[in-house]
Design a protein around this motif. Structure first.
Motif, PDB file in Angstrom:
ATOM      1  N   VAL A  40     -57.150 -11.894  -5.668  1.00 40.69           N
ATOM      2  CA  VAL A  40     -56.508 -11.917  -4.355  1.00 40.69           C
ATOM      3  C   VAL A  40     -54.992 -11.862  -4.535  1.00 40.69           C
ATOM      4  O   VAL A  40     -54.435 -12.630  -5.323  1.00 40.69           O
ATOM      5  N   LEU A  41     -54.344 -10.966  -3.829  1.00 46.99           N
ATOM      6  CA  LEU A  41     -52.893 -10.841  -3.880  1.00 46.99           C
ATOM      7  C   LEU A  41     -52.276 -11.688  -2.776  1.00 46.99           C
ATOM      8  O   LEU A  41     -52.695 -11.613  -1.622  1.00 46.99           O
ATOM      9  N   ILE A  42     -51.272 -12.484  -3.128  1.00 49.33           N
ATOM     10  CA  ILE A  42     -50.621 -13.379  -2.169  1.00 49.33           C
ATOM     11  C   ILE A  42     -49.175 -12.947  -1.994  1.00 49.33           C
ATOM     12  O   ILE A  42     -48.442 -12.760  -2.975  1.00 49.33           O
ATOM     13  N   PHE A  43     -48.765 -12.785  -0.734  1.00 46.60           N
ATOM     14  CA  PHE A  43     -47.421 -12.334  -0.391  1.00 46.60           C
ATOM     15  C   PHE A  43     -46.729 -13.408   0.439  1.00 46.60           C
ATOM     16  O   PHE A  43     -47.309 -13.929   1.397  1.00 46.60           O
ATOM     17  N   ASN A  44     -45.494 -13.714   0.102  1.00 48.58           N
ATOM     18  CA  ASN A  44     -44.709 -14.649   0.911  1.00 48.58           C
ATOM     19  C   ASN A  44     -43.688 -13.881   1.750  1.00 48.58           C
ATOM     20  O   ASN A  44     -43.130 -12.873   1.299  1.00 48.58           O
ATOM     21  N   LEU A  45     -43.455 -14.351   2.957  1.00 46.52           N
ATOM     22  CA  LEU A  45     -42.413 -13.779   3.791  1.00 46.52           C
ATOM     23  C   LEU A  45     -41.046 -14.058   3.157  1.00 46.52           C
ATOM     24  O   LEU A  45     -40.753 -15.191   2.774  1.00 46.52           O
ATOM     25  N   GLN A  46     -40.233 -13.023   3.048  1.00 50.82           N
ATOM     26  CA  GLN A  46     -38.925 -13.157   2.412  1.00 50.82           C
ATOM     27  C   GLN A  46     -37.957 -12.179   3.080  1.00 50.82           C
ATOM     28  O   GLN A  46     -38.368 -11.112   3.560  1.00 50.82           O
ATOM     29  N   THR A  47     -36.697 -12.537   3.123  1.00 48.12           N
ATOM     30  CA  THR A  47     -35.666 -11.622   3.606  1.00 48.12           C
ATOM     31  C   THR A  47     -34.653 -11.426   2.489  1.00 48.12           C
ATOM     32  O   THR A  47     -34.151 -12.400   1.925  1.00 48.12           O
ATOM     33  N   VAL A  48     -34.379 -10.171   2.159  1.00 46.15           N
ATOM     34  CA  VAL A  48     -33.423  -9.851   1.098  1.00 46.15           C
ATOM     35  C   VAL A  48     -32.267  -9.063   1.701  1.00 46.15           C
ATOM     36  O   VAL A  48     -32.463  -7.983   2.267  1.00 46.15           O
ATOM     37  N   ILE A  49     -31.085  -9.626   1.595  1.00 43.69           N
ATOM     38  CA  ILE A  49     -29.860  -8.941   2.012  1.00 43.69           C
ATOM     39  C   ILE A  49     -29.134  -8.563   0.731  1.00 43.69           C
ATOM     40  O   ILE A  49     -28.631  -9.421   0.001  1.00 43.69           O
ATOM     41  N   VAL A  50     -29.098  -7.273   0.433  1.00 41.92           N
ATOM     42  CA  VAL A  50     -28.589  -6.807  -0.851  1.00 41.92           C
ATOM     43  C   VAL A  50     -27.578  -5.694  -0.623  1.00 41.92           C
ATOM     44  O   VAL A  50     -27.670  -4.946   0.359  1.00 41.92           O
ATOM     45  N   ASP A  51     -26.616  -5.604  -1.519  1.00 37.51           N
ATOM     46  CA  ASP A  51     -25.629  -4.525  -1.477  1.00 37.51           C
ATOM     47  C   ASP A  51     -25.201  -4.240  -2.919  1.00 37.51           C
ATOM     48  O   ASP A  51     -25.794  -4.777  -3.859  1.00 37.51           O
ATOM     49  N   GLU A  52     -24.183  -3.440  -3.089  1.00 36.53           N
ATOM     50  CA  GLU A  52     -23.762  -3.038  -4.435  1.00 36.53           C
ATOM     51  C   GLU A  52     -23.317  -4.227  -5.275  1.00 36.53           C
ATOM     52  O   GLU A  52     -23.503  -4.232  -6.494  1.00 36.53           O
ATOM     53  N   THR A  53     -22.722  -5.230  -4.644  1.00 40.92           N
ATOM     54  CA  THR A  53     -22.228  -6.411  -5.362  1.00 40.92           C
ATOM     55  C   THR A  53     -22.577  -7.668  -4.584  1.00 40.92           C
ATOM     56  O   THR A  53     -22.920  -7.622  -3.394  1.00 40.92           O
ATOM     57  N   ASP A  54     -22.472  -8.816  -5.265  1.00 40.98           N
ATOM     58  CA  ASP A  54     -22.688 -10.092  -4.589  1.00 40.98           C
ATOM     59  C   ASP A  54     -21.722 -10.254  -3.417  1.00 40.98           C
ATOM     60  O   ASP A  54     -22.107 -10.722  -2.327  1.00 40.98           O
ATOM     61  N   ALA A  94     -22.735  -8.172  -0.416  1.00 42.07           N
ATOM     62  CA  ALA A  94     -23.939  -8.724   0.211  1.00 42.07           C
ATOM     63  C   ALA A  94     -23.597  -9.974   1.024  1.00 42.07           C
ATOM     64  O   ALA A  94     -24.096 -10.159   2.147  1.00 42.07           O
ATOM     65  N   GLN A  95     -22.767 -10.837   0.474  1.00 47.41           N
ATOM     66  CA  GLN A  95     -22.365 -12.045   1.193  1.00 47.41           C
ATOM     67  C   GLN A  95     -21.588 -11.697   2.454  1.00 47.41           C
ATOM     68  O   GLN A  95     -21.759 -12.335   3.502  1.00 47.41           O
ATOM     69  N   ALA A  96     -20.718 -10.702   2.379  1.00 48.90           N
ATOM     70  CA  ALA A  96     -19.961 -10.275   3.560  1.00 48.90           C
ATOM     71  C   ALA A  96     -20.901  -9.739   4.635  1.00 48.90           C
ATOM     72  O   ALA A  96     -20.711 -10.002   5.840  1.00 48.90           O
ATOM     73  N   TYR A 109     -24.048 -10.592   5.035  1.00 46.92           N
ATOM     74  CA  TYR A 109     -24.771 -11.748   5.560  1.00 46.92           C
ATOM     75  C   TYR A 109     -23.924 -12.498   6.595  1.00 46.92           C
ATOM     76  O   TYR A 109     -24.400 -12.860   7.679  1.00 46.92           O
ATOM     77  N   LYS A 110     -22.657 -12.722   6.283  1.00 44.53           N
ATOM     78  CA  LYS A 110     -21.771 -13.427   7.216  1.00 44.53           C
ATOM     79  C   LYS A 110     -21.610 -12.635   8.512  1.00 44.53           C
ATOM     80  O   LYS A 110     -21.527 -13.211   9.605  1.00 44.53           O
ATOM     81  N   ASP A 111     -21.575 -11.337   8.399  1.00 41.97           N
ATOM     82  CA  ASP A 111     -21.500 -10.487   9.592  1.00 41.97           C
ATOM     83  C   ASP A 111     -22.760 -10.666  10.445  1.00 41.97           C
ATOM     84  O   ASP A 111     -22.679 -10.816  11.675  1.00 41.97           O
ATOM     85  N   TYR A 112     -23.928 -10.675   9.800  1.00 41.50           N
ATOM     86  CA  TYR A 112     -25.189 -10.828  10.532  1.00 41.50           C
ATOM     87  C   TYR A 112     -25.255 -12.164  11.279  1.00 41.50           C
ATOM     88  O   TYR A 112     -25.815 -12.247  12.382  1.00 41.50           O
ATOM     89  N   LEU A 113     -24.697 -13.211  10.670  1.00 41.19           N
ATOM     90  CA  LEU A 113     -24.773 -14.543  11.282  1.00 41.19           C
ATOM     91  C   LEU A 113     -24.157 -14.583  12.676  1.00 41.19           C
ATOM     92  O   LEU A 113     -24.559 -15.391  13.521  1.00 41.19           O
ATOM     93  N   ASN A 114     -23.211 -13.699  12.929  1.00 40.54           N
ATOM     94  CA  ASN A 114     -22.538 -13.679  14.228  1.00 40.54           C
ATOM     95  C   ASN A 114     -23.462 -13.252  15.363  1.00 40.54           C
ATOM     96  O   ASN A 114     -23.123 -13.444  16.543  1.00 40.54           O
TER      97      ASN A 114
END
Length: 466
Positions: free
Chosen positions: A275-289, A292-294, A296-301
Motif C-alpha cells: 500500500v502506498l501512503i501519501f501525505n498532504l504537503q505544500t512545497v514552495i520552491v525557487d532557484e535559491t532559498d 523561495a522565502q521571498a 512565501y512572504k509574498d503569498y502570506l499577504n
C-alpha cells in the motif's frame, strides 16, 4: 539510501482549494477553473514533471459551520463555487499518455450500481488510468441537500462503505467473464450471453440483482485510494485501499499514522508494503532559498483568516468563531473528519495549537506542512520526511495556480532525479501497472479479487440445484 519519492498533484474543480484567499494573487489562475484549458495545461505540465497522478478532491456540501453561515465560504471562495471532478478528466486524458487520475467520489450520495458504470467508463476513456478516492463525506449540508435528515455517524458510514465496495467488486470483477465480449462479426455476436452474470446482491443497505452495464475496462477495478486516517478509516483502508492519502502536520504524527495503517493492512492479510501512503504537503520552491522565502512572504499577504477557519470548521465539525483567536485547540469528538481533530489536538503532545495558529497554518496548503527553499533544501526536506516516517510520497497542494506546480517541475523534480530518488520516465501500462509494477488487475491478495468468478460460480450452483 533514500527510497523513491512519489508525487501527486492535489487539486479540486474549484477556486483556491487548499489556500483560501490566494485566488486574488495576480499570478493565480484558479479562477479559470471552469475553462478546459486550465485543466489541459495543468495535465501537460504534470506529465512533463513525471507526476504519478492528479488527485482531484471533491465535496458534496458547503462549509457553513464557521459562524453558522455560508457567507465566509462564499466571500473567500472556500471550495465554492465547485464543479464536478469526473467531467474534466477526459479532456486531460486526451493531452497526456501516462498521467493517472485519482477522482474523489463519495459513496454516501450515489448508488453503487450507477457509480460502477461511471468509473468503468472513465477507465475505458483513459485507457486504464483511472483511480477512485473513496470517501464517505463529512459535511452535514451535503446530506441534508439530498433529502437526508443529517449525516450518519462517522463509523456507521464505514459500515455502509464496506457493503458498497462489495457491490462494486461484484460488478467490476465478477459480472462479466474475461472473454464475454467476442465482437464476432461473422456470427453477429458481440457478447456471449452465457458469460455475463447477474451479481444477485442482497445486503443490508443495497439490493443489486442484475449485471454490470459496462464491459470490463482495462483495470476492471480502478486503483483504489482512500482518504481517512481515523481508526475506523484505517481499518477500512487496511482491507481495501491500494493508496492512502493522509494529512498530518508533523513527522511525529505521520510516522504513527503510517505505522498504524500498515498494521491494519497486515491484519487484513495483505503485504503492508503493498500500500502506498501519501501525505498532504505544500512545497514552495525557487532557484535559491532566498527567492523561495521571498515568494512565501509574498503569498502570506493573501491569506484569508476567515476563509481558513471556514475550511477548518468544516473539516473538523467545530465552529471556531465561538473561540478566541489565542484559545488552545482542545480535542473534541465530532462527526466530521475525526483524524483532522486528532492531528491538531491530542495526537502530538509536543504542540498545543491555538485557533489563530490553526488559521495561519491552514491558510497556505490546508492541513499539510509547508516546505520552503531552493531545490537542494526542498529535496533534503522531502527525503527526511520519507526516511523518518516511512511515507511513500506526497500529494502536493498548490498555493498559486499553476505557478506552484511549474516551480516544482522546473526546480524540484530535476534535483530529485539527479539524486536518483525520482523517476526519469513512466513505466508502461495502466495506472496500477505504473504504480506497482505488476498487472493491470487487483492482486490476488486483495479482497476484491475474490469476487472475480462470483457470477460464474453462482450460475453453476444454481444449475446444480436445478
Amino acid at each position: 539510501m533514500s527510497r523513491q519519492i512519489r508525487l501527486n498533484a492535489f487539486e479540486m474543480n474549484c477556486v483556491g482549494h487548499q489556500s483560501p484567499g490566494l485566488w486574488a494573487h495576480p499570478r493565480d489562475r484558479s479562477s479559470q477553473y471552469k475553462d478546459i484549458e486550465y485543466w489541459t495545461d495543468l495535465a501537460k505540465l504534470l506529465e512533463r514533471g513525471k507526476f504519478d497522478g492528479l488527485f482531484i478532491a471533491d465535496v458534496l456540501g458547503v462549509y457553513d459551520v464557521y459562524g453558522g453561515t455560508l457567507d465566509h465560504a462564499l466571500r473567500h471562495s472556500t471550495q465554492i463555487p465547485l464543479n464536478d471532478p469526473l467531467q474534466i478528466v477526459p479532456a486531460m486524458a486526451i493531452v497526456t499518455e501516462n498521467l493517472g487520475f485519482g477522482v474523489t467520489a463519495s459513496l454516501s450520495f450515489e448508488h453503487p450500481y450507477t457509480f460502477a458504470r461511471r468509473i468503468s467508463t472513465l477507465d475505458h476513456i483513459t485507457k486504464g488510468r483511472a483511480g477512485w478516492n473513496i470517501v464517505t463525506s463529512y459535511l452535514e449540508s451535503g446530506a441534508k441537500n439530498i433529502g437526508l435528515v443529517g449525516q450518519s455517524a462517522h463509523d456507521d458510514r464505514y459500515d455502509v462503505a464496506d457493503e458498497y465496495l462489495e457491490v462494486c467488486y461484484k460488478l467490476w470483477e465478477g459480472s462479466w467473464e474475461d472473454d464475454a465480449v467476442v465482437r464476432d462479426r461473422t456470427r453477429r455476436v458481440f457478447t456471449e450471453p452465457s458469460k455475463v452474470h447477474p451479481i444477485r446482491h442482497a445486503g443490508r443497505f443495497f439490493q443489486v440483482p442484475g449485471v454490470h452495464l459496462s464491459e470490463p475496462s482495462p483495470q476492471r477495478t480502478p486503483v483504489l485510494y482512500q482518504a481517512g486516517a481515523s481508526s475506523r478509516g484505517q481499518r477500512f483502508a487496511g482491507t481495501n485501499a491500494e493508496c492512502v492519502f493522509v494529512a498530518t502536520p508533523s513527522k511525529t504524527v505521520l510516522k504513527k499514522t503510517v505505522e498504524a495503517i500498515r498494521r491494519e493492512v497486515a491484519a487484513a492479510g495483505r503485504d503492508p508494503a503493498s500500500v502506498l501512503i501519501f501525505n498532504l504537503q505544500t512545497v514552495i520552491v525557487d532557484e535559491t532559498d532566498a527567492k523561495a522565502q521571498a515568494k512565501y512572504k509574498d503569498y502570506l499577504n493573501y491569506i484569508s483568516y476567515d476563509g481558513a477557519l471556514a475550511l477548518g470548521s468544516g473539516w473538523m465539525g467545530i465552529d471556531f468563531s465561538a473561540y478566541a483567536p489565542d484559545e488552545p485547540l482542545r480535542h473534541i469528538k465530532t462527526n466530521a473528519v475525526q483524524s483532522s481533530v486528532d492531528a491538531f489536538s491530542s495526537a502530538d503532545p509536543s504542540k498545543v495549537w491555538t485557533v489563530r495558529e490553526l488559521a495561519e497554518w491552514i491558510g497556505i496548503g490546508g492541513l499539510g506542512p509547508i516546505i520552503v527553499g531552493g531545490p537542494q533544501t526542498a529535496a533534503d526536506l522531502l527525503q527526511e520526511w520519507v526516511d523518518e516516517t516511512g511515507v511513500d510520497g506526497f500529494n502536493l497542494a498548490y498555493v498559486v495556480a499553476h505557478e506552484t506546480f511549474t516551480d516544482i517541475v522546473e526546480h524540484l523534480v530535476p534535483e530529485l532525479q539527479k539524486r536518483g530518488v525520482y523517476k526519469t520516465d513512466y513505466a508502461p501500462g495502466t495506472l496500477r501497472e505504473k504504480l506497482f509494477g505488476a498487472g493491470p488487475r487487483l492482486p490476488d491478495t486483495h479482497p476484491g479479487a475474490g469476487f472475480r468468478n462470483l457470477g460464474l460460480s453462482a450460475q453453476r450452483a444454481l444449475n446444480a440445484a436445478e
